[in-house]
Design an enzyme around this catalytic site. Structure first.
Site, PDB file in Angstrom:
ATOM      1  N   TRP A  68      87.297 128.029 200.883  1.00 14.11           N
ATOM      2  CA  TRP A  68      86.338 127.176 200.176  1.00 14.11           C
ATOM      3  C   TRP A  68      86.708 127.022 198.698  1.00 14.11           C
ATOM      4  O   TRP A  68      87.828 126.750 198.368  1.00 14.11           O
ATOM      5  CB  TRP A  68      84.911 127.704 200.387  1.00 14.11           C
ATOM      6  CG  TRP A  68      84.458 127.726 201.809  1.00 14.11           C
ATOM      7  CD1 TRP A  68      84.426 128.809 202.643  1.00 14.11           C
ATOM      8  CD2 TRP A  68      83.993 126.619 202.611  1.00 14.11           C
ATOM      9  NE1 TRP A  68      83.951 128.452 203.885  1.00 14.11           N
ATOM     10  CE2 TRP A  68      83.678 127.118 203.891  1.00 14.11           C
ATOM     11  CE3 TRP A  68      83.801 125.258 202.350  1.00 14.11           C
ATOM     12  CZ2 TRP A  68      83.191 126.312 204.911  1.00 14.11           C
ATOM     13  CZ3 TRP A  68      83.316 124.454 203.372  1.00 14.11           C
ATOM     14  CH2 TRP A  68      83.018 124.974 204.629  1.00 14.11           C
ATOM     15  N   SER A  69      85.722 127.217 197.822  1.00 10.96           N
ATOM     16  CA  SER A  69      85.958 126.931 196.397  1.00 10.96           C
ATOM     17  C   SER A  69      86.830 127.957 195.695  1.00 10.96           C
ATOM     18  O   SER A  69      87.205 127.738 194.540  1.00 10.96           O
ATOM     19  CB  SER A  69      84.633 126.798 195.659  1.00 10.96           C
ATOM     20  OG  SER A  69      84.005 125.581 195.993  1.00 10.96           O
ATOM     21  N   THR A  70      87.164 129.039 196.362  1.00 11.59           N
ATOM     22  CA  THR A  70      88.187 129.925 195.796  1.00 11.59           C
ATOM     23  C   THR A  70      89.464 129.123 195.563  1.00 11.59           C
ATOM     24  O   THR A  70      90.265 129.446 194.679  1.00 11.59           O
ATOM     25  CB  THR A  70      88.413 131.139 196.721  1.00 11.59           C
ATOM     26  OG1 THR A  70      87.172 131.851 196.839  1.00 11.59           O
ATOM     27  CG2 THR A  70      89.452 132.087 196.171  1.00 11.59           C
ATOM     28  N   LYS A  72      89.641 126.359 194.106  1.00  4.40           N
ATOM     29  CA  LYS A  72      89.607 125.739 192.775  1.00  4.40           C
ATOM     30  C   LYS A  72      90.430 126.517 191.753  1.00  4.40           C
ATOM     31  O   LYS A  72      91.051 125.938 190.872  1.00  4.40           O
ATOM     32  CB  LYS A  72      88.167 125.586 192.278  1.00  4.40           C
ATOM     33  CG  LYS A  72      87.356 124.531 193.008  1.00  4.40           C
ATOM     34  CD  LYS A  72      85.973 124.382 192.394  1.00  4.40           C
ATOM     35  CE  LYS A  72      85.166 123.276 193.054  1.00  4.40           C
ATOM     36  NZ  LYS A  72      84.779 123.570 194.432  1.00  4.40           N
ATOM     37  N   TYR A 158      78.407 121.350 188.780  1.00  3.15           N
ATOM     38  CA  TYR A 158      79.486 121.805 189.644  1.00  3.15           C
ATOM     39  C   TYR A 158      80.084 120.659 190.466  1.00  3.15           C
ATOM     40  O   TYR A 158      79.392 120.044 191.286  1.00  3.15           O
ATOM     41  CB  TYR A 158      78.946 122.891 190.561  1.00  3.15           C
ATOM     42  CG  TYR A 158      79.981 123.639 191.344  1.00  3.15           C
ATOM     43  CD1 TYR A 158      81.083 124.202 190.711  1.00  3.15           C
ATOM     44  CD2 TYR A 158      79.851 123.802 192.716  1.00  3.15           C
ATOM     45  CE1 TYR A 158      82.033 124.909 191.425  1.00  3.15           C
ATOM     46  CE2 TYR A 158      80.789 124.507 193.446  1.00  3.15           C
ATOM     47  CZ  TYR A 158      81.874 125.059 192.797  1.00  3.15           C
ATOM     48  OH  TYR A 158      82.816 125.754 193.516  1.00  3.15           O
TER      49      TYR A 158
END
Length: 388
Positions: A68-70, A72, A158
């Protein structure tokens, strides 16, 4: 039931192994891995559980999973590398590198706003079909032509999925490579890190399935349901345009795995996250592989955005592309720490003071509470620092 925990763990980090076991016994873990480096040296590398809901596929040393957003943090690192090389100026207008972005009054929006969630492009306004999110030219052209949701720079919110397309298109325009290819060639490949942003079917047998989060208990806060109350709001569209954009059946599909969605679809081992962040914790270089110079690291932990988040509707704090410690979401006790969590629990971070590189990945999504760090991960972080 206590799982069979595999891997290596130095004896002084036995607390981490105990906390990892407790996550299975008490915190509904299904399959997961945790890895820690100190000064670039691996001290914890553990995995356990299963890669599927039926618990028929054991989690193995080389199991990768959607983080997921890891993702980013990995995406941001590509931009930091270009900036370190003098090819990207965070203060320059995005339109310098991506001329079409100047449309709808965005000609002066600086690159730094893309990384600090200040650009006002947290969602695509135009209704998208599910397959559109796998079409890079489609999503980047929509973002380039639309007006911001707020005056860029005046607020932060976000950019849950759009972050990766925005930053990734700047990287692509400068480097001539897609974000996933740039990350592979310039960072993951040289470091020998088992992490990917888009990959072919040859890796599918190694991928753990994402398992949906349990519904909140009665009376518990559910920020995602709050975000969805107004379907036309930036909050709702940030996570649900197209509809079912991040549903488990979408995320477990070949289309998702094969696409490059650098805000959300990285796949990694915990070991790879710990190695990448371990390199940053050691001044940007590990085993003679230099990712960025130590002079560039302050940009990774210097605050750019703080306060109420226009999209999530609770406070967040960011540098250029990284989440920073904040109340209830601490990346260890030290000030010069930065990283990124992912929905449901995953996390990678670097602590420059303790020279810690940390990675945690899992397939069972945690409950959607208004906390940026899952309790399973928080327990592991606490155990790491209690061991130092």
């Amino acid at each position: 039931m206590a799982p069979n925990i595999e891997g290596e763990c130095e004896s002084r980090f036995d607390r981490v192994k105990r906390a990892f076991s407790e996550n299975f016994e008490r915190r509904s873990e299904v399959g997961a891995a945790v890895a820690v480096t100190i000064g670039g040296r691996p001290v914890v590398d553990l995995w356990a559980g299963h890669g599927d809901a039926a618990r028929t596929r054991p989690w193995r040393r080389d199991t990768i999973v959607n983080v997921w957003s890891t993702t980013k943090g990995l995406c941001a690192l590509c931009a930091h590398r270009l900036a370190d090389q003098g090819k990207l100026d965070f203060e320059a207008p995005v339109a310098k590198y991506w001329p079409e972005f100047a449309a709808a009054g965005k000609s002066t929006v600086p690159v730094k706003y893309l990384l600090s969630h200040k650009a006002g492009l947290a969602a695509i306004r135009a209704p998208l079909k599910l397959e559109d999110q796998f079409n890079w030219p489609k999503v980047t052209s929509e973002l380039a032509r639309q007006e911001p949701w707020w005056q860029p720079g005046t607020k932060h919110g976000y950019h849950a999925i759009t972050f990766g397309w925005l930053v990734g298109e700047v990287v692509r325009r400068i480097s001539g490579k897609s974000l996933g290819a740039y990350f592979r060639d310039e960072i993951a490949g040289p470091l020998g890190a088992d992490a990917y942003i888009g990959f072919g079917p040859e890796l599918d047998a190694r991928v753990a399935d994402i398992l949906a989060a349990p519904p909140p208990k009665p009376g518990e806060p559910n920020p995602f349901m709050e975000m969805m109350k107004d379907p036309e709001s930036v909050s709702a569209k940030a996570i649900n345009n197209p509809p079912n954009a991040i549903a488990p059946e979408t995320v477990n599909s070949r289309a998702w795995r094969g696409a490059e969605i650098p805000g959300a679809n990285g796949h990694s081992t915990a070991r790879a996250l710990a190695r990448i962040y371990g390199a940053l914790a050691c001044g940007g270089e590990l085993d003679s592989v230099k990712i960025i110079s130590s002079a560039s690291l302050p940009r990774c932990y210097t605050e750019q955005s703080k306060g109420m988040d226009e999209v999530l509707k609770f406070p967040t704090r960011f540098s250029l592309g990284y989440m920073l410690s904040q109340p209830g979401a601490q990346l260890g006790p030290n000030q010069r720490s930065f990283g990124h969590p992912g929905a449901g629990g995953s996390l990678g971070f670097a602590d420059l003071e303790a020279k810690v590189g940390f990675g945690y990945v899992m397939n069972q999504m945690g409950e959607a509470a208004a906390s940026l760090i899952d309790p399973r991960c928080a327990a592991l972080i606490d155990a790491v620092y209690a061991s130092l």
